[in-house]
Enzyme design. Structure first.
Site, PDB file in Angstrom:
ATOM      1  N   HIS A   1       0.934  -1.159  -0.050  1.00 53.20           N
ATOM      2  CA  HIS A   1       0.180   0.057   0.028  1.00 53.20           C
ATOM      3  C   HIS A   1       0.930   1.214  -0.135  1.00 53.20           C
ATOM      4  CE1 HIS A   1      -3.217  -2.615   1.990  1.00 53.20           C
ATOM      5  NE2 HIS A   1      -3.667  -2.560   1.049  1.00 53.20           N
TER       6      HIS A   1
ATOM      7  N   LYS B   1     -16.670  -7.599   4.436  1.00 56.90           N
ATOM      8  CA  LYS B   1     -15.298  -7.981   5.042  1.00 56.90           C
ATOM      9  C   LYS B   1     -15.524  -8.164   6.959  1.00 56.90           C
ATOM     10  CE  LYS B   1     -11.727  -7.161   1.771  1.00 56.90           C
ATOM     11  NZ  LYS B   1     -10.436  -6.429   1.412  1.00 56.90           N
TER      12      LYS B   1
ATOM     13  N   ARG C   1      -2.133  -5.395  -8.279  1.00 60.21           N
ATOM     14  CA  ARG C   1      -1.171  -6.469  -8.294  1.00 60.21           C
ATOM     15  C   ARG C   1      -1.196  -7.387  -9.302  1.00 60.21           C
ATOM     16  NH1 ARG C   1      -2.613  -7.795  -2.199  1.00 60.21           N
ATOM     17  NH2 ARG C   1      -4.511  -7.607  -3.294  1.00 60.21           N
TER      18      ARG C   1
ATOM     19  N   SER D   1      -2.878  -7.784   2.641  1.00 63.51           N
ATOM     20  CA  SER D   1      -3.213  -7.960   3.994  1.00 63.51           C
ATOM     21  C   SER D   1      -3.597  -9.191   4.364  1.00 63.51           C
ATOM     22  CB  SER D   1      -4.365  -6.681   4.287  1.00 63.51           C
ATOM     23  OG  SER D   1      -3.791  -5.430   3.878  1.00 63.51           O
TER      24      SER D   1
HETATM   25  O1  PNS Z   1      -9.411  -2.970   0.645  1.00 63.73           O
HETATM   26  P1  PNS Z   1     -10.831  -3.128   0.080  1.00 63.73           P
HETATM   27  O2  PNS Z   1     -11.404  -3.948   1.053  1.00 63.73           O
HETATM   28  O3  PNS Z   1     -10.705  -3.938  -1.315  1.00 63.73           O
HETATM   29  O4  PNS Z   1     -11.424  -1.818  -0.109  1.00 63.73           O
HETATM   30  C1  PNS Z   1     -12.817  -1.635  -0.589  1.00 63.73           C
HETATM   31  C2  PNS Z   1     -13.302  -0.247  -0.056  1.00 63.73           C
HETATM   32  C3  PNS Z   1     -13.231  -0.100   1.269  1.00 63.73           C
HETATM   33  C4  PNS Z   1     -12.539   0.583  -0.903  1.00 63.73           C
HETATM   34  C5  PNS Z   1     -14.781  -0.228  -0.674  1.00 63.73           C
HETATM   35  O5  PNS Z   1     -15.494  -1.105  -0.151  1.00 63.73           O
HETATM   36  C6  PNS Z   1     -15.537   0.989  -0.534  1.00 63.73           C
HETATM   37  O6  PNS Z   1     -15.158   2.058  -1.108  1.00 63.73           O
HETATM   38  N1  PNS Z   1     -16.196   1.404   0.715  1.00 63.73           N
HETATM   39  C7  PNS Z   1     -16.860   2.425   1.167  1.00 63.73           C
HETATM   40  C8  PNS Z   1     -18.581   2.474   0.699  1.00 63.73           C
HETATM   41  C9  PNS Z   1     -18.568   2.575  -0.660  1.00 63.73           C
HETATM   42  O7  PNS Z   1     -18.232   3.565  -1.287  1.00 63.73           O
HETATM   43  N2  PNS Z   1     -19.150   1.565  -1.176  1.00 63.73           N
HETATM   44  C10 PNS Z   1     -19.364   1.423  -2.753  1.00 63.73           C
HETATM   45  C11 PNS Z   1     -17.998   0.921  -3.490  1.00 63.73           C
HETATM   46  S1  PNS Z   1     -18.611   1.008  -5.113  1.00 63.73           S
END
Ligand code: PNS
Length: 159
Positions: A17, A41, A90, A127
């Protein structure tokens, strides 16, 4: 001032990251590590811990900061007037998951997502794998920033 938001769960933030954040700073003046929630998650670290670890890990990175994202990413990027959303890739498996999020976020906010290929030498760092290694007593010192390695050691002592 061109600002990018680099969102993620950061459970926890890794050297992969940080590499993407560093690369994003060659394009943008400011990169906000947006510590968000992924509804699909279960987290090892609380939202506060994930934010504090991200904050401590970018302390020496000029132009980077860590902020919480409480609601929709699309709303947050409009709120901070971001020029772009940044995501790290990645490989093709990452791309498959990211494509629909990028399109949906553009639909909701009008903000583009820029994908950055991380250092190939860090491509194995995820992670989820780091947590698995740490939970089995393995060394993660060369996979995560120092504050995260310390946090894993602290968690181990409390199990
Ligand atoms: O590291 P991750 O879990 O792949 O990240 C995913 C994340 C946290 C970026 C995504 O779930 C997110 O943007 N969450 C905030 C809520 C939201 O906007 N959800 C719609 C995503 S299109």
């Amino acid at each position: 001032m061109r600002t990018a938001v680099y969102p993620g769960s950061f459970d926890p933030i890794t050297l992969g990251h940080l590499d993407v954040a560093r690369r994003a700073l060659t394009i943008f003046d400011e990169v906000i590590i947006g510590v968000a929630q992924n509804a699909n998650k279960h987290y090892m670290f609380t939202a506060q811990e994930r934010l504090e670890l991200a904050h401590a890990s970018v302390a020496d990175l000029a132009g980077a900061s860590a902020q919480p994202i409480h609601g929709l990413l699309a709303d947050y990027v409009k709120e901070v007037d971001a020029s772009a959303i940044v995501k790290g890739l990645r490989g093709s498996a990452d791309y498959d998951g990211e494509q629909s999020m990028a399109l949906l976020n553009r639909h909701l906010s009008g903000v583009e997502t820029i994908f950055i290929m991380g250092d190939s030498g860090l491509g194995h760092i995820a992670s989820s794998l780091v947590k698995d290694v740490a939970s089995h007593g393995g060394t993660v010192d060369d996979l995560v920033p120092a504050p995260v390695a310390t946090a894993f050691t602290r968690k181990e002592r409390h199990v």
